[in-house]
Design an enzyme around this catalytic site. Structure first.
Site: not given
Ligand code: 2RA
Length: 440
Positions: A12-13, A40, A99, A128, A155, A334, A341
């Site tokens: 569901t994500g 949930r 990983r 990612c 990102q 971010r 990204h």
């Molecule tokens: C992010 N790389 O962009 C992480 C998600 N796996 O927050």
């Protein structure tokens, strides 16, 4: 063709949704599909290939009779991945739980497909931001050994899941609404100033002055003076004085005081205070406001001053390129965009790679699309490549600050090639090499 029973954990994500889309689009040979998630989401209905599936809560029995489990990420991997393997199910895991385990291969099919051969039931899907970087590095490294990597990332909020998307949307709406209200107030103030300074206002003022000095105005003033001096006005004044000293007036005053202290008023005051507070940005998914901002922090800070996201790029690249000592430094940021990204990469190689040679190598490599035509302002951008599977590269140029350096720009949809697509490609690789089995 052989078909496989596939479980999707975290269906569901944001990544789960892309996994389902990818399994359909890539026509993965599915015998049975099982959708799993946390408590949930239990009971939610999801349509896939025209059929409705109900989401079940993941438990240790969820993997019986399944061949492959695609874990979308999160804490479920730590709890259930090994249980799935015990049930005979090969796990492709999108979380960071395995990983860095030397017993678990970490795979990007364009980069190190050979590592699938030694899996013990779990194969890790890289982070990612690492996936799109290694896809770009591999063909260059094959031609000229990479000696150092410097990367800065930009990102998208969906990297933090559906909550990240929601937070950016809500903050953007809130800020733009506040700005338009402020703009409206400023405009109204400006308009009032303009009117007050205008010829029209001057002529109204002149006319009003003339009227005030005219005989008609004198007449009105005389009439008003007579009324004020009359018996009926005197009587009215006396009545009013009596009324202000009466019990009724006292009652009204007391009533008003009580009302001022009443629950209704208190409630109104509280509501106003709450409204005033909701004007402020309240981050929950990200540490600070993300709308109209940049956050130089993704994931937690580690002792060396780097964030975990930055060190993921280092550890995972070294593991997949089989270069445990390759110097890599990353800064992960971010940015307030929904999806895909972007990365600015700078590499040093053991021999000089010209921009033309790099362009040719990258264009010929699997999974890469080069868009690099500065004369026409052509380069990849996140908004133009969202919802696609390739890694896009542009702005390829020789580094003017060092002899054997190259600088370029890499963009990919991190929910697809950076997560779901790569996981399905791993599953396709296992199918092609007859590796959908737990080694005994
Ligand atoms: C992010 N790389 O962009 C992480 C998600 N796996 O927050």
């Amino acid at each position: 063709m052989k078909k496989y029973s596939v479980a999707v954990v975290g269906a569901t994500g944001a990544v789960g949704a892309e996994l389902l889309k990818g399994l359909d689009e890539r026509d993965f040979p599915i015998k049975e599909l099982r959708l799993l998630a946390s408590e949930r989401s239990q009971g939610k209905k999801i349509e896939w290939r025209g059929k409705e599936y109900e989401v079940s809560e993941t438990n240790i029995d969820s993997f019986k009779d399944m061949d492959i489990a695609l874990f979308a990420g999160g804490s479920a991997s730590t709890v259930f991945a090994k249980e799935a393997v015990k049930s005979g199910c090969v796990v492709i895991d999108n979380s960071s739980a395995f990983r860095y385990d030397p017993e678990v291969p970490l795979i990007v099919p364009e980069v190190n497909p050979e590592d699938a051969a030694w899996h013990n039931g779990i194969i890790a899907n890289p982070n990612c931001s690492t996936i799109q970087m290694v896809v770009a590095l591999k063909p260059l490294h094959d031609a000229a050994v990479i000696k150092r990597v410097v990367v800065s990332t930009y990102q998208a909020v969906s990297g933090a899941g559906i909550d990240g998307i929601k937070e950016l949307r809500e903050q953007t709406t809130q800020i733009t609404r506040q700005e338009s209200y402020k703009e409206f107030k400023d405009n109204a103030r400006d308009a009032a100033d303009i009117i007050a300074d205008s010829d029209l206002a001057d002529s109204i003022r002149t006319q009003a002055g003339k009227v005030a000095q005219s005989s008609a105005a004198d007449n009105i003033r005389e009439q008003m003076a007579k009324v004020a001096a009359s018996k009926s006005v005197r009587e009215l004044r006396e009545q009013l004085i009596k009324l202000t000293q009466s019990d009724i007036a006292r009652d009204i005053k007391e009533g008003l005081e009580k009302f001022g202290k009443s629950e209704v008023v208190n409630e109104m005051k509280e509501n106003l205070a709450h409204l005033a507070k909701t004007d402020k940005i309240k981050p929950s998914c990200f540490p600070y406001q993300i709308a109209f901002n940049l956050l130089p922090q993704i994931d937690i800070f580690l002792e060396n001053g780097y964030t975990k996201e930055e060190m993921k790029m280092v550890w995972e690249t070294q593991k997949m390129l089989h270069l445990p000592k390759l110097p890599i430094t990353a800064t992960c940021v971010r940015v307030p965009i929904y999806r895909s990204h972007s990365e600015a990469l700078n590499i040093e190689t053991d021999r000089k790679l010209s921009a033309d040679e790099a362009r040719r190598l990258l264009a010929a490599a699997p999974g890469i699309i080069v868009i690099d035509n500065p004369a026409e302002k052509e380069y990849p951008m996140p908004a133009m490549i969202a919802d696609t599977d390739a890694v896009y590269i542009g702005r390829i140029r020789e580094d003017i600050s060092c002899k054997k350096g190259l600088t370029f720009w890499v963009v990919a949809d991190q929910l697809r090639k950076g997560a779901a697509t790569n996981a399905i490609q791993i599953a396709e690789l296992l199918v092609a090499k007859d590796l959908v089995k737990i080694p005994q």
